[in-house]
Design a protein around this motif. Sequence first.
Motif, PDB file in Angstrom:
ATOM      1  N   ARG A  57       8.030  90.661 -99.165  1.00  0.00           N
ATOM      2  CA  ARG A  57       8.992  90.271 -98.128  1.00  0.00           C
ATOM      3  C   ARG A  57       9.182  88.765 -98.051  1.00  0.00           C
ATOM      4  O   ARG A  57      10.303  88.275 -97.941  1.00  0.00           O
ATOM      5  N   ALA A  58       8.071  88.000 -98.083  1.00  0.00           N
ATOM      6  CA  ALA A  58       8.145  86.542 -97.891  1.00  0.00           C
ATOM      7  C   ALA A  58       8.239  85.830 -99.239  1.00  0.00           C
ATOM      8  O   ALA A  58       7.414  84.991 -99.592  1.00  0.00           O
ATOM      9  N   PHE A  59       9.294  86.144 -99.992  1.00  0.00           N
ATOM     10  CA  PHE A  59       9.456  85.611-101.348  1.00  0.00           C
ATOM     11  C   PHE A  59       9.973  84.176-101.343  1.00  0.00           C
ATOM     12  O   PHE A  59       9.900  83.464-102.323  1.00  0.00           O
ATOM     13  N   GLY A  60      10.511  83.762-100.212  1.00  0.00           N
ATOM     14  CA  GLY A  60      10.952  82.380-100.027  1.00  0.00           C
ATOM     15  C   GLY A  60      10.973  82.086 -98.545  1.00  0.00           C
ATOM     16  O   GLY A  60      11.262  82.970 -97.733  1.00  0.00           O
ATOM     17  N   THR A  61      10.626  80.856 -98.175  1.00  0.00           N
ATOM     18  CA  THR A  61      10.577  80.504 -96.761  1.00  0.00           C
ATOM     19  C   THR A  61      11.163  79.118 -96.525  1.00  0.00           C
ATOM     20  O   THR A  61      11.263  78.298 -97.449  1.00  0.00           O
ATOM     21  N   ARG A  62      11.506  78.875 -95.262  1.00  0.00           N
ATOM     22  CA  ARG A  62      12.011  77.575 -94.857  1.00  0.00           C
ATOM     23  C   ARG A  62      11.509  77.272 -93.448  1.00  0.00           C
ATOM     24  O   ARG A  62      11.437  78.167 -92.608  1.00  0.00           O
ATOM     25  N   HIS A  63      11.169  76.011 -93.214  1.00  0.00           N
ATOM     26  CA  HIS A  63      10.725  75.598 -91.884  1.00  0.00           C
ATOM     27  C   HIS A  63      11.927  75.471 -90.955  1.00  0.00           C
ATOM     28  O   HIS A  63      12.989  74.995 -91.362  1.00  0.00           O
ATOM     29  N   ARG A  64      11.750  75.900 -89.703  1.00  0.00           N
ATOM     30  CA  ARG A  64      12.862  75.878 -88.748  1.00  0.00           C
ATOM     31  C   ARG A  64      13.312  74.464 -88.405  1.00  0.00           C
ATOM     32  O   ARG A  64      14.489  74.222 -88.165  1.00  0.00           O
ATOM     33  N   ASP A  65      12.370  73.534 -88.363  1.00  0.00           N
ATOM     34  CA  ASP A  65      12.673  72.196 -87.858  1.00  0.00           C
ATOM     35  C   ASP A  65      12.536  71.089 -88.899  1.00  0.00           C
ATOM     36  O   ASP A  65      13.154  70.031 -88.752  1.00  0.00           O
ATOM     37  N   ALA A  66      11.723  71.296 -89.906  1.00  0.00           N
ATOM     38  CA  ALA A  66      11.467  70.268 -90.925  1.00  0.00           C
ATOM     39  C   ALA A  66      12.163  70.636 -92.233  1.00  0.00           C
ATOM     40  O   ALA A  66      12.433  71.812 -92.493  1.00  0.00           O
ATOM     41  N   PRO A  67      12.464  69.652 -93.089  1.00  0.00           N
ATOM     42  CA  PRO A  67      13.113  69.928 -94.384  1.00  0.00           C
ATOM     43  C   PRO A  67      12.105  70.421 -95.422  1.00  0.00           C
ATOM     44  O   PRO A  67      11.839  69.772 -96.426  1.00  0.00           O
ATOM     45  N   LEU A  68      11.551  71.593 -95.174  1.00  0.00           N
ATOM     46  CA  LEU A  68      10.546  72.205 -96.046  1.00  0.00           C
ATOM     47  C   LEU A  68      11.039  73.565 -96.511  1.00  0.00           C
ATOM     48  O   LEU A  68      11.355  74.431 -95.682  1.00  0.00           O
ATOM     49  N   TRP A  69      11.114  73.736 -97.832  1.00  0.00           N
ATOM     50  CA  TRP A  69      11.512  74.994 -98.448  1.00  0.00           C
ATOM     51  C   TRP A  69      10.420  75.437 -99.412  1.00  0.00           C
ATOM     52  O   TRP A  69       9.773  74.581-100.041  1.00  0.00           O
ATOM     53  N   THR A  70      10.233  76.738 -99.569  1.00  0.00           N
ATOM     54  CA  THR A  70       9.262  77.239-100.541  1.00  0.00           C
ATOM     55  C   THR A  70       9.800  78.491-101.219  1.00  0.00           C
ATOM     56  O   THR A  70      10.520  79.284-100.603  1.00  0.00           O
ATOM     57  N   VAL A  71       9.445  78.656-102.497  1.00  0.00           N
ATOM     58  CA  VAL A  71       9.836  79.855-103.252  1.00  0.00           C
ATOM     59  C   VAL A  71       8.641  80.362-104.039  1.00  0.00           C
ATOM     60  O   VAL A  71       7.861  79.579-104.590  1.00  0.00           O
ATOM     61  N   GLN A  72       8.488  81.687-104.059  1.00  0.00           N
ATOM     62  CA  GLN A  72       7.402  82.274-104.841  1.00  0.00           C
ATOM     63  C   GLN A  72       7.710  82.270-106.334  1.00  0.00           C
ATOM     64  O   GLN A  72       6.808  82.194-107.164  1.00  0.00           O
TER      65      GLN A  72
END
Length: 218
Positions: free
Chosen positions: A155-170
């Motif tokens: 499910r959490a294959f990619g995420t982003r922070h709500r307030d900060a410029p942070l992105w992540t991808v599996q």
Amino acid sequence: MSSPQIAVVRNEVHSEYEYHCDALSGNFPDAREVDFPAGERPDLDRAAGLVLTGSTAGVYERTDRPWIDEQRRLLAEAVERGIPTLGVCFGHQLANHALGGAVESVGTTARLVEVEFADDPLFEGVSPVVPAVHGDAVTSVGDGMEIIASADYYRAFGTRHRDAPLWTVQFHPEFTPGLRGRLEDDFGWEESDLRFEDVNAARVFENFLSIVEASADE
């Protein structure tokens, strides 16, 4: 005009697998590379953006690998400073773990994966078929993180922070057909009906660079 300074934080702990860090860095030819497990550290005062690479280490190996806690603190500082940051594979797991999420060993996946992307600038123009090689997974996201990419098995294959410029991808945007032989030998890459010809995942790096450039202009 020169591009903003990107710091690529290399996290591989075994030299025979460093080719994935090399492939990622090749997408940022002007970047400053730092070997984090070897003791090198990025200068956040000079970095306009951070990219955290994959690794064959696990984020839960903090006792044996003290540098993991140091990188958790680095990530927290980057979030506090508002430095655009992209975490890839291990970087995805570390960011979520550092923010209070959970990461578990789930067994190896090494194949092309079909993904559902949210409407996010990181994924603009990116095909929903991406290369994935991982043995760990984010099982609960970190505080402030939202899911922006999902696969049928993860499910959490990619995420982003709500307030900060942070992105992540599996997944690994840097993997190309030229690495298929190495991936098969090292991780048991599995073929399927999905085709590498349909992959343009490196567009993620182009989009991230555009995000960094826009942030630097503000």
